[in-house]
Design an enzyme around this catalytic site. Structure first.
Site, PDB file in Angstrom:
ATOM      1  N   LYS A   1       0.773  -1.181   0.108  1.00 24.27           N
ATOM      2  CA  LYS A   1       0.067  -0.038  -0.077  1.00 24.27           C
ATOM      3  C   LYS A   1       0.780   1.456  -0.119  1.00 24.27           C
ATOM      4  O   LYS A   1       1.782   1.424   0.748  1.00 24.27           O
ATOM      5  CB  LYS A   1      -0.979   0.016   1.098  1.00 24.27           C
ATOM      6  CG  LYS A   1      -1.622   1.356   1.592  1.00 24.27           C
ATOM      7  CD  LYS A   1      -2.600   1.351   2.799  1.00 24.27           C
ATOM      8  CE  LYS A   1      -3.485   2.433   3.115  1.00 24.27           C
ATOM      9  NZ  LYS A   1      -4.283   2.212   4.266  1.00 24.27           N
TER      10      LYS A   1
ATOM     11  N   ASP B   1      -3.262   9.879   4.034  1.00 27.66           N
ATOM     12  CA  ASP B   1      -4.359   9.298   4.132  1.00 27.66           C
ATOM     13  C   ASP B   1      -5.284  10.026   5.172  1.00 27.66           C
ATOM     14  O   ASP B   1      -5.317  10.181   6.126  1.00 27.66           O
ATOM     15  CB  ASP B   1      -4.431   7.914   4.796  1.00 27.66           C
ATOM     16  CG  ASP B   1      -5.721   7.309   4.632  1.00 27.66           C
ATOM     17  OD1 ASP B   1      -6.766   8.108   4.383  1.00 27.66           O
ATOM     18  OD2 ASP B   1      -5.942   6.484   5.391  1.00 27.66           O
TER      19      ASP B   1
ATOM     20  N   LYS C   1     -10.620  12.157   8.442  1.00 21.41           N
ATOM     21  CA  LYS C   1     -10.352  11.513   9.751  1.00 21.41           C
ATOM     22  C   LYS C   1     -10.272  12.933  10.686  1.00 21.41           C
ATOM     23  O   LYS C   1      -9.989  13.983  10.606  1.00 21.41           O
ATOM     24  CB  LYS C   1      -8.867  11.173  10.016  1.00 21.41           C
ATOM     25  CG  LYS C   1      -8.660   9.820   9.059  1.00 21.41           C
ATOM     26  CD  LYS C   1      -7.159   9.398   9.026  1.00 21.41           C
ATOM     27  CE  LYS C   1      -6.848   8.078   8.278  1.00 21.41           C
ATOM     28  NZ  LYS C   1      -7.543   7.058   8.905  1.00 21.41           N
TER      29      LYS C   1
ATOM     30  N   ASP D   1       1.256   6.058   5.783  1.00 17.63           N
ATOM     31  CA  ASP D   1       0.222   5.064   5.268  1.00 17.63           C
ATOM     32  C   ASP D   1       0.945   4.503   3.810  1.00 17.63           C
ATOM     33  O   ASP D   1      -0.020   3.769   3.071  1.00 17.63           O
ATOM     34  CB  ASP D   1      -0.962   5.817   4.939  1.00 17.63           C
ATOM     35  CG  ASP D   1      -2.118   4.864   5.256  1.00 17.63           C
ATOM     36  OD1 ASP D   1      -1.999   3.898   5.533  1.00 17.63           O
ATOM     37  OD2 ASP D   1      -3.403   5.156   4.690  1.00 17.63           O
TER      38      ASP D   1
ATOM     39  N   ASP E   1     -12.556   6.379   3.790  1.00 12.32           N
ATOM     40  CA  ASP E   1     -11.097   6.224   4.608  1.00 12.32           C
ATOM     41  C   ASP E   1     -10.702   4.700   4.193  1.00 12.32           C
ATOM     42  O   ASP E   1      -9.681   4.574   4.932  1.00 12.32           O
ATOM     43  CB  ASP E   1     -11.495   6.514   6.038  1.00 12.32           C
ATOM     44  CG  ASP E   1     -10.216   6.778   6.739  1.00 12.32           C
ATOM     45  OD1 ASP E   1      -9.190   6.617   6.205  1.00 12.32           O
ATOM     46  OD2 ASP E   1     -10.434   6.722   8.031  1.00 12.32           O
TER      47      ASP E   1
ATOM     48  N   ARG F   1      -7.777  -0.681   0.782  1.00 14.55           N
ATOM     49  CA  ARG F   1      -8.028  -2.155   0.094  1.00 14.55           C
ATOM     50  C   ARG F   1      -8.300  -1.932  -1.348  1.00 14.55           C
ATOM     51  O   ARG F   1      -8.218  -2.857  -1.919  1.00 14.55           O
ATOM     52  CB  ARG F   1      -9.419  -2.630   0.885  1.00 14.55           C
ATOM     53  CG  ARG F   1     -10.521  -1.800   0.933  1.00 14.55           C
ATOM     54  CD  ARG F   1     -11.605  -2.231   2.115  1.00 14.55           C
ATOM     55  NE  ARG F   1     -11.031  -1.582   3.611  1.00 14.55           N
ATOM     56  CZ  ARG F   1     -11.533  -1.854   4.595  1.00 14.55           C
ATOM     57  NH1 ARG F   1     -12.677  -2.739   4.676  1.00 14.55           N
ATOM     58  NH2 ARG F   1     -10.907  -1.589   5.651  1.00 14.55           N
TER      59      ARG F   1
END
Ligand code: BES
Ligand code: ZN
Ligand code: ZN
Length: 525
Positions: free
Chosen positions: A287, A292, A299, A310, A369, A373
């Site tokens: 990743k 992020d 967030k 991240d 968020d 994936r």
């Protein structure tokens, strides 16, 4: 900013009498009596300081406890020695199964001290051959493993990232490292272990530097360019796919995450091919979210700065690929790092939007968020398109994994022959990985009212539903997913170096590819 922590200087081999290092690191593995006997001449050279520290209880051989002594000649020409304790808090001697771990950590502690003392030459004294196990039998050391562990430890402990500080720029590091045979060691050729240790330590530190880099500097474009340069130096074939190329491949999930950002995404492709060819091709996917913010599902402000790291999974894949190329592996390896920011804006993907992945799966984005994936799914598809027979992905994927395992172990999920080889590799590399389940019920939590899948499955089992989402893109190939959300970053300086990025999973991935923990020839699940 240029990477400054490597390469390590190739260590010199010396004997106890001939070494003249500024600081000699002495890991203490044996019992008090055994070690005092072995180090009699060192104690003499310290004018009895060592024996007195043991007798008075000042030095109790606790794990990572140090005793620094000046040496005054005799059989020794080193200037100072630092004894490093290795017993755990129950005062147990180290488990013989993990002795390399102990040597690695003790060397790291010593190397950290060497930096503070401004020692320019540093040596690690090998344990003596008279050290006994609990049952009284002598330990037969694998000197090659010990050497690799010592070199790695020096690499980790000596790492301190001063690149962004005015005062620490160009600060001196020890220039010469030595491995010092103890009396009674059977000397063997350690060239190969030294090479592996150096390559692994360097790669871990490469990963640490990338993950420490702030997001205003390390944009997806720069991340790709820098990684590409490093990989080429290591002899890898690389390619950077830009936005147009990503679009052409139909990677709607990666593009959907990148939409909100001013910075265009990238997909870095790295390839290693063993000279003799291989039926197995390992696909490593990391990743690479350089920041992020959460996107429209933004967030909270507290701690958001951490989300510059991240991309730690991507950094681990890049570091591993460099080491794999330098060390050589019996299997083919393809490394893939999708790189993007996750930002809110007028263009950003919104909750409820439906995106289409490169393999045609439609995904309803419930929470922007849960972006990791999404980008990993497209990259897992591409790894298979490029010929990967086995898949491993690494990602700072879920807060839920941190809740489950804390910052103590990385989580691993998988199917087929995925998890076993990872656990074996992690154990041999001295990293902690713990298996979490992938029951079919987790997949049910991802049922969408409109699309093939939704990207979140509710609060319950958050790490497991995230893994289950990724599983949908693996087509039954042997696969393992490593969630490093809890282990990629440490707030506290420890024996392995400064606070900050840890470079976790580089060691495991390198061991996986180079020591062939993958059952070669069994490509099916
Ligand atoms: N990058 C985060 C996960 C993370 C959390 C990494 C803490 C490191 C430390 C990931 O993209 C994320 O935000 N996950 C969400 C998923 C949720 C919305 C289903 C999470 O874990 O809260
Ligand atoms: Zn996120
Ligand atoms: Zn994320």
């Amino acid at each position: 900013m240029s990477n400054s922590q490597y390469p390590l200087v190739s260590p010199v081999m010396s004997t106890a009498e001939s070494t003249t290092v500024d600081l000699l690191i002495v890991p203490l593995i044996g019992s008090k009596d055994d070690e005092l006997e072995r180090l009699k001449s060192l104690d003499l050279s310290s004018h009895g300081v060592i024996a007195r520290a043991f007798e008075s209880g000042e030095f109790r051989n606790k794990r990572n406890q140090t005793l620094l002594v000046d040496l005054h000649g005799g059989d020794w020409n080193a200037k100072r020695a630092v004894l490093i304790g290795t017993r755990d808090r129950y005062r147990r001697r180290p488990d013989p199964r993990y002795l390399e771990d102990v040597i690695r950590q003790a060397s790291a502690v010593g190397a950290r001290l060497a930096g503070k003392l401004k020692a320019t030459t540093v040596g690690v004294l090998f344990p003596g051959n008279s050290v006994r196990k609990w049952d009284g039998t002598k330990i037969s050391w694998r000197w090659d493993w010990i050497a690799q562990a010592a070199i790695e430890g020096i690499g980790y402990g000596g790492f301190s990232d001063g690149r962004y500080r005015k005062s620490e720029k160009g600060s001196a590091k020890p220039a010469v490292y030595e491995l010092v045979w103890s009396e009674g060691c059977t000397t063997v050729d350690l060239t190969e272990s030294i090479r592996c240790g150096n390559a692994t330590a360097r790669s871990v530190n490469v990963a640490r530097e990338f993950a420490n880099d702030p997001a205003n500097i390390l944009t997806p474009r720069l991340f790709a360019e820098r990684a590409d340069l490093l990989c080429k130096e290591s002899g890898l074939h690389t390619e950077i796919l830009d936005e147009a190329a990503i679009q052409k491949l139909g990677m709607g999930l990666l593009l959907g995450v990148a939409r909100g950002s001013e910075e265009p995404p990238r997909l870095l492709v790295m390839r290693y091919e063993p000279p003799q060819g291989s039926e197995v091709t390992l696909g490593l996917v990391g990743k690479g979210v350089t920041f992020d913010s959460g996107g429209i599902s933004i967030k909270p402000a507290g701690g958001m700065e951490r989300m510059k790291s991240d991309m730690s999974g991507g950094a681990a894949v890049i570091g591993s690929m460099c080491a794999i190329a330098e060390i050589g592996a019996p299997v083919g390896v393809i490394g893939l790092v999708p790189m993007t920011e996750n930002m809110p804006s007028g263009r950003a993907t919104k909750p409820g939007d439906i995106l289409t992945s490169a393999d045609g799966t439609t995904v309803e984005v419930i929470n922007t968020d849960a972006e990791g994936r999404l980008i990993l799914a497209d990259a897992l598809w591409y790894a298979q398109k490029l010929g990967a027979t086995h898949l491993v992905d690494v990602a700072t994927l879920t807060g839920a994994c941190v809740v489950a395992l804390g910052k103590v172990a990385s989580g691993v999920f998988g199917h087929g022959l995925g998890v076993g080889p990872i656990l074996a590799a992690a154990q041999s590399a001295g990293e902690r990985v713990w298996e979490l389940p992938l029951y079919p019920e987790y997949r049910e939590q991802l049922e969408s009212e409109l699309a093939d899948l939704k990207n979140v499955g509710g609060r319950e089992g958050g790490a497991c539903t995230a893994a289950s989402f990724l599983e949908s893109f693996t087509n039954g190939k042997p696969w393992a997913h490593l969630d490093i959300a809890g282990t990629a970053w440490t707030e506290r300086a420890g024996p392995d170096g400064d606070a900050g990025a840890t470079g976790v999973m580089v060691r495991t991935l390198v061991a996986l590819a180079t020591k062939t923990h993958i059952p070669v020839g069994k490509a099916g699940p």
